[in-house]
Design a protein around this motif. Structure first.
Motif, PDB file in Angstrom:
ATOM      1  N   PRO A  45       0.830  -1.212   0.000  1.00 13.80           N
ATOM      2  CA  PRO A  45       0.000   0.000   0.000  1.00 13.80           C
ATOM      3  C   PRO A  45       0.860   1.255   0.000  1.00 13.80           C
ATOM      4  N   LEU A  46       0.268   2.332  -0.461  1.00 16.28           N
ATOM      5  CA  LEU A  46       0.955   3.615  -0.597  1.00 16.28           C
ATOM      6  C   LEU A  46      -0.112   4.689  -0.438  1.00 16.28           C
ATOM      7  N   ALA A  47       0.131   5.674   0.425  1.00 18.69           N
ATOM      8  CA  ALA A  47      -0.895   6.679   0.719  1.00 18.69           C
ATOM      9  C   ALA A  47      -0.368   8.085   0.461  1.00 18.69           C
ATOM     10  N   ALA A  48      -1.260   8.961   0.050  1.00 16.58           N
ATOM     11  CA  ALA A  48      -0.933  10.372  -0.130  1.00 16.58           C
ATOM     12  C   ALA A  48      -1.110  11.108   1.189  1.00 16.58           C
ATOM     13  N   ALA A  49      -0.206  12.035   1.479  1.00 13.71           N
ATOM     14  CA  ALA A  49      -0.289  12.792   2.732  1.00 13.71           C
ATOM     15  C   ALA A  49      -1.619  13.519   2.852  1.00 13.71           C
ATOM     16  N   ARG A  50      -2.159  13.988   1.735  1.00 16.25           N
ATOM     17  CA  ARG A  50      -3.422  14.717   1.804  1.00 16.25           C
ATOM     18  C   ARG A  50      -4.570  13.817   2.241  1.00 16.25           C
ATOM     19  N   ASP A  51      -4.499  12.522   1.916  1.00 13.28           N
ATOM     20  CA  ASP A  51      -5.545  11.604   2.361  1.00 13.28           C
ATOM     21  C   ASP A  51      -5.415  11.300   3.850  1.00 13.28           C
ATOM     22  N   ILE A  52      -4.179  11.255   4.337  1.00 19.50           N
ATOM     23  CA  ILE A  52      -3.960  11.069   5.773  1.00 19.50           C
ATOM     24  C   ILE A  52      -4.506  12.280   6.528  1.00 19.50           C
ATOM     25  N   ALA A  53      -4.246  13.465   5.992  1.00 19.61           N
ATOM     26  CA  ALA A  53      -4.804  14.680   6.589  1.00 19.61           C
ATOM     27  C   ALA A  53      -6.320  14.661   6.555  1.00 19.61           C
TER      28      ALA A  53
END
Length: 298
Positions: A179-187
């Protein structure tokens, strides 16, 4: 009152933007804690309460948490910390005391995937981050740890290599999907939790992105988006150690990164299924088009 630590950081800055859009309509006041208020745009400073200082300092915390209902918590990186415990739990311990003293109801923290996997106890920074989660959860506050894999945004550190040589590096096998996530989605996940505080107890909120990708998959997507060939070069753990040491990182922090990347290649991020609840929306292609490509071409 929502308190945001690291408001100029990779996730904190995006979270602050989201809350500035959404919080006023809900009657929520915002407070930020940072050492240098000058790093915030003047228009932002005018809309938030600013507490100057380190959020690892008890005095700063007393000022920051007075009247606080919820806190976004990040233990900041410290390349010269004497140990991983000092960087994570040691830095957080004054806050754990302050959460209780000030009656903070809800805390959302940035953490990592891996809890319950066979390698979780020997995963360097991840192991230390999970111990920090346990410390916060032990205070009795309602706590959610955002359990994250690798960030897409980490590639921004390699824009020069992508631009000049068409190369990016990591230490995992070229065909290992993860998996790989964008910082904006974590925010975005943090914003939802901080604004809707109907949740109780403690737990994790995985943020997994919409798909698993290997470095080879990423190279293919970047090649198409950037309009030029991009290839992946696998870096050895010894080379990673040498690079971090050359940047001036302390021995304990370097060991932590090496142990973490070894654990990643052994399946650290593989234990959580992707569901409607754990998936996040930004695809790697979308992130490359909107974030990476402009940075590489700048």
């Amino acid at each position: 009152m929502i308190v945001i630590t690291t408001p100029t950081g990779r996730i904190g800055s995006r979270l602050l933007d989201l809350l500035l859009d959404r919080a006023p309509a809900r009657g929520e006041e915002l407070r930020v804690v940072l050492r240098d208020p000058g790093k915030l745009p003047e228009a932002v400073r005018a809309r938030v309460d600013v507490v100057t200082g380190s959020h690892g300092d008890p005095g700063t915390l007393d000022r920051a948490l007075a009247g606080a209902d919820a806190v976004f918590w990040v233990a900041p990186p410290d390349p010269r910390a004497p140990s991983l415990d000092a960087m994570y739990s040691g830095f957080t311990r004054p806050a754990a005391t302050a959460f209780t003293a000030h009656g903070v109801g809800h805390v959302v923290g940035v953490s990592a995937l891996g809890r319950g996997t066979p390698v979780a106890g020997r995963a360097g920074h991840v192991t230390a981050s999970l111990a920090m989660d346990d410390l916060i959860a032990g205070t009795g506050v309602a706590y959610r740890a955002l359990a994250n894999p690798a960030f897409m945004d980490n590639l921004l550190r390699q824009t020069a290599a992508l631009r000049d040589r068409g190369v990016f590096t990591d230490t995992v096998a070229a065909d290992r999907k993860a998996p790989l996530a964008a910082a904006r989605d974590i925010a975005g996940a943090a914003a939802r939790l901080l604004l809707d505080r109907s949740w109780t107890g403690t737990g994790e909120v995985p943020v997994l992105g919409p798909e698993d990708l290997s470095p080879n998959d990423m190279a293919h997507i970047m090649s198409e988006v950037l309009g030029r060939p991009v290839r992946y070069e696998r870096q050895s753990l010894d080379d990673l150690r040498a690079s971090l040491t050359g940047y001036g990182f302390g021995a304990a922090i370097v060991d932590g990164y090496v142990d973490m990347m070894r654990a990643v290649d052994e399946g650290l991020n593989d234990g959580v299924p992707r569901t409607e609840r754990t998936a996040s929306p930004t695809t790697f292609r979308q992130w490359c088009e909107e974030v990476l490509a402009p940075a590489v071409r700048a």
